[in-house]
Write an enzyme that holds these catalytic residues in place. Sequence first.
Site, mmCIF file in Angstrom:
data_model
loop_
_atom_site.group_PDB
_atom_site.id
_atom_site.type_symbol
_atom_site.label_atom_id
_atom_site.label_comp_id
_atom_site.label_asym_id
_atom_site.label_seq_id
_atom_site.Cartn_x
_atom_site.Cartn_y
_atom_site.Cartn_z
ATOM 1 N N HIS A 56 0.827 -1.211 0.000
ATOM 2 C CA HIS A 56 0.000 0.000 0.000
ATOM 3 C C HIS A 56 0.866 1.268 0.000
ATOM 4 C CE1 HIS A 56 -3.901 1.894 0.409
ATOM 5 N NE2 HIS A 56 -3.432 2.668 1.375
ATOM 6 N N HIS A 102 -10.537 3.204 -0.593
ATOM 7 C CA HIS A 102 -10.708 2.897 0.834
ATOM 8 C C HIS A 102 -11.587 1.655 0.942
ATOM 9 C CE1 HIS A 102 -9.920 5.277 4.739
ATOM 10 N NE2 HIS A 102 -8.788 5.066 4.100
ATOM 11 N N ASN A 103 -11.149 0.592 0.262
ATOM 12 C CA ASN A 103 -11.978 -0.605 0.111
ATOM 13 C C ASN A 103 -12.096 -1.416 1.396
ATOM 14 O OD1 ASN A 103 -11.968 0.227 -2.563
ATOM 15 N ND2 ASN A 103 -10.381 -1.219 -3.173
ATOM 16 N N GLN A 247 -10.066 4.371 10.620
ATOM 17 C CA GLN A 247 -9.993 5.664 11.275
ATOM 18 C C GLN A 247 -11.385 6.300 11.391
ATOM 19 O OE1 GLN A 247 -8.885 4.860 8.261
ATOM 20 N NE2 GLN A 247 -6.733 5.333 7.979
ATOM 21 N N SER A 322 -4.632 8.378 12.453
ATOM 22 C CA SER A 322 -5.640 9.367 12.842
ATOM 23 C C SER A 322 -5.778 10.392 11.723
ATOM 24 C CB SER A 322 -5.225 10.065 14.136
ATOM 25 O OG SER A 322 -5.222 9.153 15.208
#
Length: 739
Positions: A56, A102-103, A247, A322
């Site tokens: 990633h 954002h799977n 998050q 975060s």
Amino acid sequence: MQELKTEPTPAEIRDQKPYEAWGLSQREYEYISQKLIGRLPNYTETGLFAVMWSEHCSYKDSKPILRKFWNDGSRVIQGPGEGAGVLDIGDDQAVVFKAESHNHPSFVEPFEGAATGVGGIIRDIFSMGAKPIASLDSLRFGELDKPKNRYLLTECVAGIAAYGNCIGIPTVGGEIGFDAVYDGNPLVNVMCVGLMDQADLKRGRATGTGNSIIYVGAKTGRDGIHGATFASNEFSDEKATDRSAVQVGDPFMEKLLTDACLEIIHDHSEILMGIQDMGAAGLVSSSAEMASKAKSGVTMNLDLVPQREPGMSAYEIMLSESQERMLLCVKKGEEQTVLDIFARYDLDAVVVGHVTADRQYRLYQHGKLVTDVPVTSLVDDVVEREQPKKKPARLENVQPAQTPVVQQPAETLKNLLAQPTIASKQAVFKQYDSQVQANTAVTPGSDAAVVRVRHTKKALAMTTDCNARYIYLDPYVGGQIAVSEAARNIVASGGIPIGITDCLNFGSPSDPESYWELDQSVQGIAQACERFDTPVISGNVSMYNETDGRSIYPTPMIGMVGLIEDVAQITTQSFKTAGEAVYLVGDTGNDFAGSELQKLRGQMTPIGQLNFNLDAEAANQRLVQQAIRQDLLQSAHDLSEGGLGVALAEALFEYQLGFTGQTELTNSQLFSETQSRFIVSVQPKDQTEFEALAGKQAVLLGRTTDQDAVQLVTADGQLTARSSELKATFGGALGCLMK
């Protein structure tokens, strides 16, 4: 006070191998310890290497393939490698855009996963110095007969809407597809577009020995730790999904963060040496990448990092993801200017470190040196792996798809309009504020969204596209088609395609077939991009989209932006008045491989040969562009899923028109998905001029009427329907399925 947990010693890490659960292989661990740093890494250092060397963050498996993309082009100011790509749009202005996936987080916590996907991509845009002006999405879910998929769709859309609406950035367009292969692994891809003066361009660099590293934005918590590793693993029904890797976002804080950062960029550019979003892998990736790009080192004191939870270890502080945080490199002696601006916005801003000349990455906590490794070892020395490739057996000796017999074209059309991939997405996009900022000229529902560039005659057209069923049938040709369809959407809106971003959603890179699909798709995309002068300027790779070894269809989403040089040329897909002449641009064949009709008829897994000709595509796009420039078209609509029948119906709905006409096409060919086609409408006074321009590239189908009727005589039958009934079916299907 919370007691700090005792961390394993370097020797215990070597023996117990916790790094394997974090995605670092034993071979990589040994290479790091023996070759790169010459000792056993401690617990914090091992964690930093694990996230920075994840697929990633490092793209270690995909980089050998990504180099095949075409990144050049006359307008490129910044290509891949920074927060987002930047293209020249004239008048010393630039458009900035990027897409992110954002799977995995969206499957585990759909609302927060989708919302934080929006937040992250917005930070990439303003980190370049641009004001975010629009966002789009591209979503894939399993079929809606399953309650879990209805839940995921509802919550993901709510998360996207909540974040975009609260921060005040219009969600102007997108696409949604449904297929059983996404049951255990939905796709949530988000794209953001920004606008800037070229003079305001910033990059993520930690330059200048002695300059300060300033942490700004939200406090650091324990959310999202190992989020990058989480995104570099496949799912399993057996293994519990990791909610702590997801998050939680705060769009109101992000709005303040955006405004504060843009104020510094615009008013104090000379003291801001670099700026980067804390995205995947949080503080470690932003700081290490900024140092790597500047060929510098960095030293930070983690006691100074704003923390919202007690007793956080160095490992947790560095790996936390975060949200709503940025890292700035500011000229020494000018720190107070920056701190004062953030104080005015009621945001944390703290000097946490400084730039060094020795290219070392050093972290201190509680007076101890907890990390001391070369910057290059974290960022640049990742061992790339070109994985084995293998063409799937299903693609050997592929025959043309059978041509279905269609005896009742009106009923077939109605059924296709009710298919969730085709049906109106109004139930979704009515939740989005598409007109905040007051610049949106074409809202969701046409081929491309259009946003005006204030104080000019220009506008930007934007779209997201990919038909994964085609990629499954032929990744190379399917990749070309994905770019071409995006370009058709831009052209139909009156624009010139100028560049793309992408989200490459694929299965595991260790599966030779999946890796081959990625390689072929990239080569197909690259060839089409070069043909249309639409360089790949940014993007994202999302691998490991598998559950229990079952992969999704390869889904390389294309996000494209186009330039409309004069707002007078903005064109939409809807016929405008009765009496317009309707033309079909492009030839139609029997192309049913991977089509919605094939799926409707029960062939759930696509089969058959794809036919596509890039020359014909380019020629038909040029014709439509020229006709728009000569002010000959009332409307233009590209043909995609469902073919001519669906496109014709969609063009009638907005102004409640009817249609009457005749074609040499068969009933079946009304639903063929031959590529490179448009339907356009022309006022009677312009017909002669249009026909002279089009020659044999366009054929007259018929005329719009003010009747509630669609009548189209075919070579072997007739389509007769009430346009109001078709509209009701199209408009209500998705809402019903979602309930």
